[in-house]
Design a protein around this motif. Structure first.
Motif, PDB file in Angstrom:
ATOM      1  N   ARG A   1       0.819  -1.210   0.000  1.00 10.58           N
ATOM      2  CA  ARG A   1       0.000   0.000   0.000  1.00 10.58           C
ATOM      3  C   ARG A   1       0.852   1.258   0.000  1.00 10.58           C
ATOM      4  O   ARG A   1       0.490   2.253  -0.625  1.00 10.58           O
ATOM      5  CB  ARG A   1      -0.955  -0.009   1.187  1.00 10.58           C
ATOM      6  CG  ARG A   1      -1.859   1.219   1.152  1.00 10.58           C
ATOM      7  CD  ARG A   1      -3.000   1.147   2.116  1.00 10.58           C
ATOM      8  NE  ARG A   1      -3.701   2.411   2.133  1.00 10.58           N
ATOM      9  CZ  ARG A   1      -4.964   2.571   1.770  1.00 10.58           C
ATOM     10  NH1 ARG A   1      -5.677   1.543   1.382  1.00 10.58           N
ATOM     11  NH2 ARG A   1      -5.531   3.757   1.812  1.00 10.58           N
ATOM     12  N   SER A   2       1.994   1.235   0.688  1.00  9.35           N
ATOM     13  CA  SER A   2       2.831   2.438   0.719  1.00  9.35           C
ATOM     14  C   SER A   2       3.317   2.800  -0.682  1.00  9.35           C
ATOM     15  O   SER A   2       3.458   3.983  -1.006  1.00  9.35           O
ATOM     16  CB  SER A   2       4.008   2.271   1.676  1.00  9.35           C
ATOM     17  OG  SER A   2       4.869   1.254   1.227  1.00  9.35           O
ATOM     18  N   MET A   3       3.546   1.788  -1.515  1.00 14.76           N
ATOM     19  CA  MET A   3       3.941   2.061  -2.904  1.00 14.76           C
ATOM     20  C   MET A   3       2.787   2.732  -3.657  1.00 14.76           C
ATOM     21  O   MET A   3       2.998   3.681  -4.404  1.00 14.76           O
ATOM     22  CB  MET A   3       4.324   0.761  -3.608  1.00 14.76           C
ATOM     23  CG  MET A   3       5.591   0.137  -3.101  1.00 14.76           C
ATOM     24  SD  MET A   3       7.046   0.827  -3.862  1.00 14.76           S
ATOM     25  CE  MET A   3       6.809   0.331  -5.551  1.00 14.76           C
ATOM     26  N   LEU A   4       1.568   2.242  -3.445  1.00 19.88           N
ATOM     27  CA  LEU A   4       0.407   2.844  -4.090  1.00 19.88           C
ATOM     28  C   LEU A   4       0.203   4.272  -3.585  1.00 19.88           C
ATOM     29  O   LEU A   4      -0.060   5.191  -4.374  1.00 19.88           O
ATOM     30  CB  LEU A   4      -0.840   1.991  -3.837  1.00 19.88           C
ATOM     31  CG  LEU A   4      -2.117   2.466  -4.528  1.00 19.88           C
ATOM     32  CD1 LEU A   4      -1.955   2.479  -6.044  1.00 19.88           C
ATOM     33  CD2 LEU A   4      -3.282   1.570  -4.122  1.00 19.88           C
ATOM     34  N   GLU A   5       0.348   4.475  -2.286  1.00 20.40           N
ATOM     35  CA  GLU A   5       0.223   5.817  -1.721  1.00 20.40           C
ATOM     36  C   GLU A   5       1.266   6.758  -2.322  1.00 20.40           C
ATOM     37  O   GLU A   5       0.979   7.929  -2.594  1.00 20.40           O
ATOM     38  CB  GLU A   5       0.353   5.762  -0.199  1.00 20.40           C
ATOM     39  CG  GLU A   5      -0.855   5.115   0.460  1.00 20.40           C
ATOM     40  CD  GLU A   5      -0.657   4.804   1.937  1.00 20.40           C
ATOM     41  OE1 GLU A   5       0.489   4.908   2.442  1.00 20.40           O
ATOM     42  OE2 GLU A   5      -1.661   4.436   2.587  1.00 20.40           O
ATOM     43  N   SER A   6       2.468   6.246  -2.555  1.00 26.53           N
ATOM     44  CA  SER A   6       3.519   7.039  -3.181  1.00 26.53           C
ATOM     45  C   SER A   6       3.122   7.455  -4.602  1.00 26.53           C
ATOM     46  O   SER A   6       3.354   8.597  -5.012  1.00 26.53           O
ATOM     47  CB  SER A   6       4.832   6.256  -3.213  1.00 26.53           C
ATOM     48  OG  SER A   6       5.787   6.927  -3.991  1.00 26.53           O
ATOM     49  N   GLN A   7       2.508   6.538  -5.339  1.00 29.19           N
ATOM     50  CA  GLN A   7       2.062   6.901  -6.686  1.00 29.19           C
ATOM     51  C   GLN A   7       0.991   7.987  -6.632  1.00 29.19           C
ATOM     52  O   GLN A   7       1.029   8.931  -7.416  1.00 29.19           O
ATOM     53  CB  GLN A   7       1.538   5.677  -7.442  1.00 29.19           C
ATOM     54  CG  GLN A   7       2.644   4.822  -7.994  1.00 29.19           C
ATOM     55  CD  GLN A   7       2.198   4.004  -9.188  1.00 29.19           C
ATOM     56  OE1 GLN A   7       1.019   3.639  -9.331  1.00 29.19           O
ATOM     57  NE2 GLN A   7       3.144   3.712 -10.059  1.00 29.19           N
ATOM     58  N   PHE A   8       0.049   7.861  -5.721  1.00 27.53           N
ATOM     59  CA  PHE A   8      -0.979   8.895  -5.595  1.00 27.53           C
ATOM     60  C   PHE A   8      -0.365  10.236  -5.183  1.00 27.53           C
ATOM     61  O   PHE A   8      -0.808  11.288  -5.640  1.00 27.53           O
ATOM     62  CB  PHE A   8      -2.077   8.473  -4.615  1.00 27.53           C
ATOM     63  CG  PHE A   8      -3.203   7.721  -5.277  1.00 27.53           C
ATOM     64  CD1 PHE A   8      -4.253   8.396  -5.875  1.00 27.53           C
ATOM     65  CD2 PHE A   8      -3.196   6.336  -5.314  1.00 27.53           C
ATOM     66  CE1 PHE A   8      -5.285   7.708  -6.504  1.00 27.53           C
ATOM     67  CE2 PHE A   8      -4.222   5.638  -5.929  1.00 27.53           C
ATOM     68  CZ  PHE A   8      -5.270   6.322  -6.531  1.00 27.53           C
ATOM     69  N   ALA A   9       0.656  10.207  -4.346  1.00 28.62           N
ATOM     70  CA  ALA A   9       1.329  11.444  -3.923  1.00 28.62           C
ATOM     71  C   ALA A   9       2.058  12.092  -5.100  1.00 28.62           C
ATOM     72  O   ALA A   9       2.135  13.325  -5.181  1.00 28.62           O
ATOM     73  CB  ALA A   9       2.303  11.159  -2.786  1.00 28.62           C
ATOM     74  N   THR A  10       2.582  11.278  -6.000  1.00 26.74           N
ATOM     75  CA  THR A  10       3.310  11.779  -7.167  1.00 26.74           C
ATOM     76  C   THR A  10       2.357  12.236  -8.268  1.00 26.74           C
ATOM     77  O   THR A  10       2.665  13.145  -9.039  1.00 26.74           O
ATOM     78  CB  THR A  10       4.246  10.671  -7.712  1.00 26.74           C
ATOM     79  OG1 THR A  10       5.143  10.285  -6.680  1.00 26.74           O
ATOM     80  CG2 THR A  10       5.033  11.134  -8.921  1.00 26.74           C
ATOM     81  N   LEU A  11       1.192  11.622  -8.346  1.00 31.37           N
ATOM     82  CA  LEU A  11       0.245  11.836  -9.437  1.00 31.37           C
ATOM     83  C   LEU A  11      -0.192  13.298  -9.570  1.00 31.37           C
ATOM     84  O   LEU A  11      -0.642  13.919  -8.606  1.00 31.37           O
ATOM     85  CB  LEU A  11      -0.997  10.961  -9.210  1.00 31.37           C
ATOM     86  CG  LEU A  11      -2.134  11.092 -10.217  1.00 31.37           C
ATOM     87  CD1 LEU A  11      -1.705  10.626 -11.605  1.00 31.37           C
ATOM     88  CD2 LEU A  11      -3.349  10.292  -9.740  1.00 31.37           C
ATOM     89  N   VAL A  12      -0.046  13.812 -10.790  1.00 28.87           N
ATOM     90  CA  VAL A  12      -0.664  15.067 -11.199  1.00 28.87           C
ATOM     91  C   VAL A  12      -1.613  14.661 -12.314  1.00 28.87           C
ATOM     92  O   VAL A  12      -1.186  14.358 -13.438  1.00 28.87           O
ATOM     93  CB  VAL A  12       0.374  16.096 -11.709  1.00 28.87           C
ATOM     94  CG1 VAL A  12      -0.324  17.363 -12.173  1.00 28.87           C
ATOM     95  CG2 VAL A  12       1.408  16.394 -10.633  1.00 28.87           C
ATOM     96  N   GLU A  13      -2.890  14.580 -11.983  1.00 25.58           N
ATOM     97  CA  GLU A  13      -3.856  14.045 -12.942  1.00 25.58           C
ATOM     98  C   GLU A  13      -3.889  14.881 -14.217  1.00 25.58           C
ATOM     99  O   GLU A  13      -3.850  16.105 -14.166  1.00 25.58           O
ATOM    100  CB  GLU A  13      -5.254  14.023 -12.331  1.00 25.58           C
ATOM    101  CG  GLU A  13      -5.412  13.009 -11.225  1.00 25.58           C
ATOM    102  CD  GLU A  13      -6.843  12.873 -10.743  1.00 25.58           C
ATOM    103  OE1 GLU A  13      -7.265  11.736 -10.511  1.00 25.58           O
ATOM    104  OE2 GLU A  13      -7.539  13.903 -10.604  1.00 25.58           O
ATOM    105  N   PRO A  14      -3.960  14.183 -15.361  1.00 27.29           N
ATOM    106  CA  PRO A  14      -4.113  14.931 -16.608  1.00 27.29           C
ATOM    107  C   PRO A  14      -5.481  15.597 -16.664  1.00 27.29           C
ATOM    108  O   PRO A  14      -6.445  15.102 -16.073  1.00 27.29           O
ATOM    109  CB  PRO A  14      -3.981  13.857 -17.689  1.00 27.29           C
ATOM    110  CG  PRO A  14      -4.214  12.560 -17.016  1.00 27.29           C
ATOM    111  CD  PRO A  14      -3.910  12.751 -15.567  1.00 27.29           C
TER     112      PRO A  14
END
Length: 162
Positions: free
Chosen positions: A122-135
């Protein structure tokens, strides 16, 4: 008709399954971005360590090269930031991006049902959401994944063909 498609989203959003179905329908080759990560990147993710910008650069350039080298293609790639998407788009005409939008709880539920994937925890998924800038809708076709996979696929296909 669009000749090249990138299916975007965080891990577990359905990029590979939707991308493969779109490629099959369009008669285009499909490339899963996960297959093009370096061994070092895979080991890092398998250990639960998120990738950083430097880790992703060579990978993004490799995916861009696939797009350049093929007349038609569908690629599944997270494309989390605008600068990543710009690398993917370099020297490419007739490109559409499809963003599979979902919330962390929906996607985490899907992650827990996956077997044998190196993306770890889950921490990896949370990291992706933290990085995500939605198009934005100017940059990508946005499809809500909080519906069954057939509906997601049909919505994406209809918008690509529009």
């Amino acid at each position: 008709m669009i000749k090249k498609v990138i299916v975007l989203g965080v891990s577990g959003s359905g990029k590979s399954s939707i991308g493969q179905r779109l490629a099959d329908q369009l008669g285009y080759p499909f490339f899963d971005g996960d297959d093009y990560h370096s061994e070092a990147n895979v080991k890092k993710m398998a250990a639960g360590t998120p990738l950083n910008d430097d880790d992703r650069m060579g990978w993004l350039e490799t995916l861009n090269q696939l797009l350049v080298e093929h007349d038609t293609a569908v690629i599944a790639c997270s494309g989390l930031k605008p600068e990543y998407r710009q690398i993917l788009r370099n020297n490419i005409d007739q490109l559409a991006m499809v963003y599979l939008k979902g919330d962390i709880e929906t996607i985490w539920q899907r992650h827990q049902k996956r077997d044998g994937h190196y993306f770890n925890g889950r921490s990896m998924l949370e990291s992706q959401f933290a990085t995500l800038v939605e198009p934005t809708s100017d940059e990508a076709i946005i499809v809500d994944i909080n519906q069954d996979v057939d509906a997601v696929y049909h919505q994406a296909l209809a918008q690509l063909q529009a």
